[in-house]
Write an enzyme that holds these catalytic residues in place. Sequence first.
Site, PDB file in Angstrom:
ATOM      1  N   ARG A  10      -2.941 -11.910   0.298  1.00  0.00           N
ATOM      2  CA  ARG A  10      -1.671 -11.342  -0.123  1.00  0.00           C
ATOM      3  C   ARG A  10      -0.544 -12.095   0.576  1.00  0.00           C
ATOM      4  NH1 ARG A  10      -2.326  -5.521   1.918  1.00  0.00           N
ATOM      5  NH2 ARG A  10      -0.162  -5.327   1.268  1.00  0.00           N
ATOM      6  N   LYS A  82      -8.967  -1.506   6.416  1.00  0.00           N
ATOM      7  CA  LYS A  82      -8.633  -0.175   5.898  1.00  0.00           C
ATOM      8  C   LYS A  82      -8.165  -0.221   4.440  1.00  0.00           C
ATOM      9  CE  LYS A  82      -4.149   0.351   8.295  1.00  0.00           C
ATOM     10  NZ  LYS A  82      -3.101   0.789   7.399  1.00  0.00           N
ATOM     11  N   ASP A  83      -7.935  -1.439   3.912  1.00  0.00           N
ATOM     12  CA  ASP A  83      -7.601  -1.586   2.491  1.00  0.00           C
ATOM     13  C   ASP A  83      -8.836  -1.826   1.623  1.00  0.00           C
ATOM     14  OD1 ASP A  83      -4.880  -1.318   2.935  1.00  0.00           O
ATOM     15  OD2 ASP A  83      -4.563  -3.468   3.206  1.00  0.00           O
ATOM     16  N   SER A 128       1.211   7.531   4.927  1.00  0.00           N
ATOM     17  CA  SER A 128      -0.179   7.946   5.101  1.00  0.00           C
ATOM     18  C   SER A 128      -0.357   9.464   5.077  1.00  0.00           C
ATOM     19  CB  SER A 128      -0.693   7.382   6.437  1.00  0.00           C
ATOM     20  OG  SER A 128      -1.787   8.115   6.918  1.00  0.00           O
ATOM     21  N   LEU A 129      -1.219   9.935   4.176  1.00  0.00           N
ATOM     22  CA  LEU A 129      -1.524  11.365   4.126  1.00  0.00           C
ATOM     23  C   LEU A 129      -2.252  11.798   5.400  1.00  0.00           C
ATOM     24  CD1 LEU A 129      -2.782  11.700   0.418  1.00  0.00           C
ATOM     25  CD2 LEU A 129      -0.470  11.933   1.296  1.00  0.00           C
ATOM     26  N   ARG A 130      -3.022  10.880   5.964  1.00  0.00           N
ATOM     27  CA  ARG A 130      -3.760  11.161   7.211  1.00  0.00           C
ATOM     28  C   ARG A 130      -2.790  11.447   8.354  1.00  0.00           C
ATOM     29  NH1 ARG A 130      -4.134   7.926  11.425  1.00  0.00           N
ATOM     30  NH2 ARG A 130      -3.231   6.209  10.237  1.00  0.00           N
ATOM     31  N   ARG A 131      -1.786  10.587   8.496  1.00  0.00           N
ATOM     32  CA  ARG A 131      -0.796  10.804   9.558  1.00  0.00           C
ATOM     33  C   ARG A 131      -0.003  12.082   9.297  1.00  0.00           C
ATOM     34  NH1 ARG A 131       1.099   4.687   8.820  1.00  0.00           N
ATOM     35  NH2 ARG A 131      -0.377   3.630  10.203  1.00  0.00           N
ATOM     36  N   ARG A 148       7.172   3.566   1.774  1.00  0.00           N
ATOM     37  CA  ARG A 148       6.364   2.435   1.311  1.00  0.00           C
ATOM     38  C   ARG A 148       7.069   1.132   1.631  1.00  0.00           C
ATOM     39  NH1 ARG A 148       3.224   2.203  -3.048  1.00  0.00           N
ATOM     40  NH2 ARG A 148       2.692   0.201  -2.149  1.00  0.00           N
ATOM     41  N   GLY A 149       6.367   0.031   1.354  1.00  0.00           N
ATOM     42  CA  GLY A 149       6.937  -1.286   1.591  1.00  0.00           C
ATOM     43  C   GLY A 149       6.265  -1.963   2.762  1.00  0.00           C
ATOM     44  N   ARG A 154      10.096  -1.190   5.898  1.00  0.00           N
ATOM     45  CA  ARG A 154      10.054   0.146   6.506  1.00  0.00           C
ATOM     46  C   ARG A 154      10.983   0.225   7.716  1.00  0.00           C
ATOM     47  NH1 ARG A 154       3.710   2.086   5.900  1.00  0.00           N
ATOM     48  NH2 ARG A 154       3.308   0.902   4.018  1.00  0.00           N
ATOM     49  N   CYS A 241      -8.811   6.514  -1.975  1.00  0.00           N
ATOM     50  CA  CYS A 241      -7.813   5.539  -1.546  1.00  0.00           C
ATOM     51  C   CYS A 241      -6.852   6.087  -0.504  1.00  0.00           C
ATOM     52  CB  CYS A 241      -7.039   5.072  -2.765  1.00  0.00           C
ATOM     53  SG  CYS A 241      -6.418   6.446  -3.735  1.00  0.00           S
TER      54      CYS A 241
END
Length: 314
Positions: A10, A82-83, A128-131, A148-149, A154, A241
């Site tokens: 990327r 983690k991706d 992050s939903l986890r955070r 995002r970004g 960010r 995801c």
Amino acid sequence: MKKTLRIATRKSPLAMWQTEFVKAELEKAHPGLEVILLPMSTKGDKILDVPLAKIGGKGLFTKELEDRMMDGDADIAVHSMKDVPMELPEGFALGAILERHAPTDAFVSNQYDTFDALPQGAILGTSSLRRKAQLMAIRPDLDVRDLRGNVGTRLGKLDAGEYDAIILATAGLQRLGLDERIRHELSPEVCLPAVTQGTIGIEYFAKDTETLEIIQVLNHKETEIRTTAERAMNHHLEGGCQVPIGVFAELDGDDLKMRGLVGTLDGSEILTASIEGKAEQAQELGVDLAKKLLAQGAKAILDEVYANDAHNKG
């Protein structure tokens, strides 16, 4: 042995850092080898105004790199682990897991020294939903908003005053030379990391033994064991995801310790479990840890997250 190796990557600054790092390590290990980078923008890099879960999740960052390999343009792809989806497409494999960098999350703010110092109702940014689940469990008064970004984007939003603080991966900031932005690291006791956070992996064609021979020198056994354990837990939970799942495996000699977590999106319910065993049981320990969480009711929480996600997509 091959004289050149082509890496699909990327274009984001962080992805480029990771790939440049791998290039330097490979050329150091194999004098005479030329490593060529093939940077590209993936769909996940281009669509920045929608949460990842709604546009296809983590595979967005890996699939187009794999397509580049399928087209014969690249030999390997370098990923932040983690991706990487739990199951790779047929014919692909992970050939090397590099030594893990900092697995923690970093608290970044221009006004406040610590997470605890945030005032009531402060605006906190994280993608992050986890955070979000873990930090809202501690501070339900906070206004947690999606962010995002890439790292620079960010930080720019924080500096523009859109947020009182943001949470980013410690390793990402360190790799980009932005250590000074880290006010403090959130310990795993406060915020359990994402699966394999801080770890870089190299993907290759499973049949390409010549390439495997080149990249294998970068494999870090201890990190590989921890990665195996963490991914096994996530896979057994059918963690997709973007899910409120945290896990952290630690190795002390041959002894492996793991902690896992599943939380509701608003942090109102957090399930935790831990397990210990031997390093050679990494896969089994990860599965057993998932079973412990499922026994506490993790499936109902995750089903609700997916249902919520499907509703939002619809």
